[in-house]
Write an enzyme that holds these catalytic residues in place. Structure first.
Site, mmCIF file in Angstrom:
data_model
loop_
_atom_site.group_PDB
_atom_site.id
_atom_site.type_symbol
_atom_site.label_atom_id
_atom_site.label_comp_id
_atom_site.label_asym_id
_atom_site.label_seq_id
_atom_site.Cartn_x
_atom_site.Cartn_y
_atom_site.Cartn_z
ATOM 1 C CB SER A 127 -0.856 -0.029 1.272
ATOM 2 O OG SER A 127 -1.424 1.225 1.503
ATOM 3 C CE1 TYR A 152 -4.090 -2.916 6.013
ATOM 4 C CE2 TYR A 152 -3.536 -0.577 5.839
ATOM 5 C CZ TYR A 152 -3.880 -1.772 5.237
ATOM 6 O OH TYR A 152 -4.004 -1.833 3.879
ATOM 7 C CE LYS A 156 -1.630 -4.093 3.300
ATOM 8 N NZ LYS A 156 -1.960 -5.379 2.677
ATOM 9 C CG ASN A 182 -6.653 6.345 -1.963
ATOM 10 O OD1 ASN A 182 -5.447 6.559 -1.926
ATOM 11 N ND2 ASN A 182 -7.458 6.621 -0.953
HETATM 12 N N1 UDP Z 1 -12.645 11.105 3.471
HETATM 13 C C1 UDP Z 1 -13.677 11.992 3.777
HETATM 14 N N2 UDP Z 1 -14.839 11.485 4.286
HETATM 15 C C2 UDP Z 1 -15.028 10.151 4.501
HETATM 16 C C3 UDP Z 1 -13.974 9.253 4.189
HETATM 17 C C4 UDP Z 1 -12.795 9.774 3.687
HETATM 18 O O1 UDP Z 1 -13.544 13.207 3.604
HETATM 19 O O2 UDP Z 1 -16.109 9.765 4.981
HETATM 20 C C5 UDP Z 1 -11.390 11.629 2.893
HETATM 21 C C6 UDP Z 1 -10.137 11.341 3.691
HETATM 22 O O3 UDP Z 1 -9.919 12.373 4.636
HETATM 23 C C7 UDP Z 1 -9.065 11.296 2.597
HETATM 24 C C8 UDP Z 1 -9.809 10.748 1.390
HETATM 25 O O4 UDP Z 1 -11.198 10.959 1.657
HETATM 26 O O5 UDP Z 1 -8.630 12.622 2.254
HETATM 27 C C9 UDP Z 1 -9.595 9.255 1.150
HETATM 28 O O6 UDP Z 1 -9.869 8.536 2.347
HETATM 29 P P1 UDP Z 1 -10.021 6.959 2.367
HETATM 30 O O7 UDP Z 1 -10.384 6.573 3.779
HETATM 31 O O8 UDP Z 1 -10.950 6.513 1.284
HETATM 32 O O9 UDP Z 1 -8.578 6.424 1.979
HETATM 33 P P2 UDP Z 1 -7.127 6.732 2.641
HETATM 34 O O10 UDP Z 1 -6.416 7.609 1.673
HETATM 35 O O11 UDP Z 1 -7.349 7.338 3.976
HETATM 36 O O12 UDP Z 1 -6.510 5.381 2.710
#
Ligand code: UDP
Length: 342
Positions: A127, A152, A156, A182
């Site tokens: 990741s 977690y 990785k 992502n």
């Molecule tokens: N995010 C958000 N609201 C949510 C979930 C995620 O604003 O309910 C934002 C989070 O802060 C990040 C992006 O979306 O900037 C991607 O988050 P995700 O949890 O999907 O993946 P990550 O990059 O954290 O692994």
């Protein structure tokens, strides 16, 4: 004769999409999964897409004997290892559960792979989390890894190192780590996709569940980041594009095209996309309005990260192709499919 690929965790979100692409590329696939974090939806969807049943073994990769038996039963040429716990928050609350499962299962796979006559190829699903908060964008495979902020994330990094050291020590063992950015979306058939249990942590399932009315309102976690619109930027990659990177990597291993016994590739698009841009694109492509509000930052989130995928593009002959709009349309079609609305 076609080669056989074992997909551990093959009934999950990424594993099911990879299985479809592998079979369509001509590989024989054995799926093994303990079904601890999914039901049969994706396995059935895979069979429906392919028009046939695939070998499926219900087993736990922490059971070393079960793993050895699996390798004795099938002529496994390569393993793609997905079977792991993946909830960041839970890993903080229950670190031993995460270290025990994620490291133990991987070590069992490597033990069986190294004991295999004629050698074996192991692809590990890593990741972009290993890069932490990068100092420079986009990140290349040479960008420094940073201390993990959760057990977690640490698993990785540790599994990457375990694979690197094992390849060095055991002749016949080859390894590739793919660092995902992502992954989002669903198969264009809408027969397989992401099935989060409970309240989704990830952005796109939260968006689709809000759009369909399962959630009241999407919280956008912070609009005061040092990014163009203040919301977090990520590299969202279509799940089918991501799955195709696995086919390219497995083929590279099996064709003896690796440049070293252990290789790492970034699997991303190279395009940064903010939370607000993603929400707007979702609204536009699907012709709907999403209920959202700006809330506080989520602890542990970084401002931005996106990939430099040029090494993977050049070496794997692979490139992410689908637009974020098409991907968000597929995510919405999947949400409607599972809601039984279509
Ligand atoms: N995010 C958000 N609201 C949510 C979930 C995620 O604003 O309910 C934002 C989070 O802060 C990040 C992006 O979306 O900037 C991607 O988050 P995700 O949890 O999907 O993946 P990550 O990059 O954290 O692994």
């Amino acid at each position: 004769m076609s080669k056989t690929v074992l997909v551990s965790g093959g009934a999950g979100f990424i594993g099911s999409h990879v299985t479809v692409e592998l079979v369509q590329a001509g590989y024989d696939v054995v799926i093994a999964d303990n079904m601890s974090n999914c039901d049969e939806t994706n396995y059935k969807g895979v069979c429906a897409i392919l028009g046939r049943e695939l070998p499926f073994v219900k087993m736990d990769f922490c059971d070393a004997k079960a793993v050895r038996d699996l390798f004795a039963k099938y002529p496994i040429d390569a393993v793609i290892h997905f079977a792991a716990f993946k909830a960041v928050g839970e890993s903080v609350a229950e670190p031993l559960k995460y270290y025990g499962n994620n490291l133990g299962s991987f070590i069992n796979v490597l033990e069986a792979a190294r004991a295999k006559e004629g050698g074996c190829n192991v692809l590990f699903s890593s990741s972009a989390t290993v890069y932490g908060e990068p100092e420079q964008q986009p990140v290349t495979e040479q960008s420094p890894r940073q201390s993990a902020t959760s057990p977690y994330g640490n698993t990785k990094q540790m599994c990457e190192d375990i694979l690197r050291d094992s390849v060095k020590a055991y002749p016949g063992l080859k390894g590739i780590a793919l660092r995902y950015f992502n992954p989002i979306g669903a198969h264009p058939s809408a027969l397989i996709g992401e099935l989060p249990r409970g309240v989704p942590n990830n952005l796109v399932p939260y968006i689709t569940q809000t759009a369909i009315g399962k959630r009241e309102c999407l919280s956008i976690f912070g609009d005061d980041y040092p990014t163009p619109d203040g919301t977090g930027q990520r590299d969202y990659i279509d799940i089918v594009d991501l799955a195709k990177a696995h086919v390219a990597a497995v083929t590279r291993m099996l064709d003896g095209k690796m440049k070293a016994g252990y290789e790492i590739f970034n699997v991303g698009t190279g395009r940064p996309c903010s939370v607000l841009e993603l929400v707007k694109a979702f609204e536009k492509v699907n012709g709907l309005k999403l209920n959202y509000r700006i809330t506080a930052r989520r602890p542990g989130d970084i401002a931005a990260i996106w990939a430099d995928p040029s090494y993977a593009n050049a070496e794997l002959g692979w490139k992410a192709e689908r637009s974020v709009e098409d991907t968000l349309a597929s995510a919405w079609a999947w949400e409607k499919h599972i809601a039984g609305k279509e």
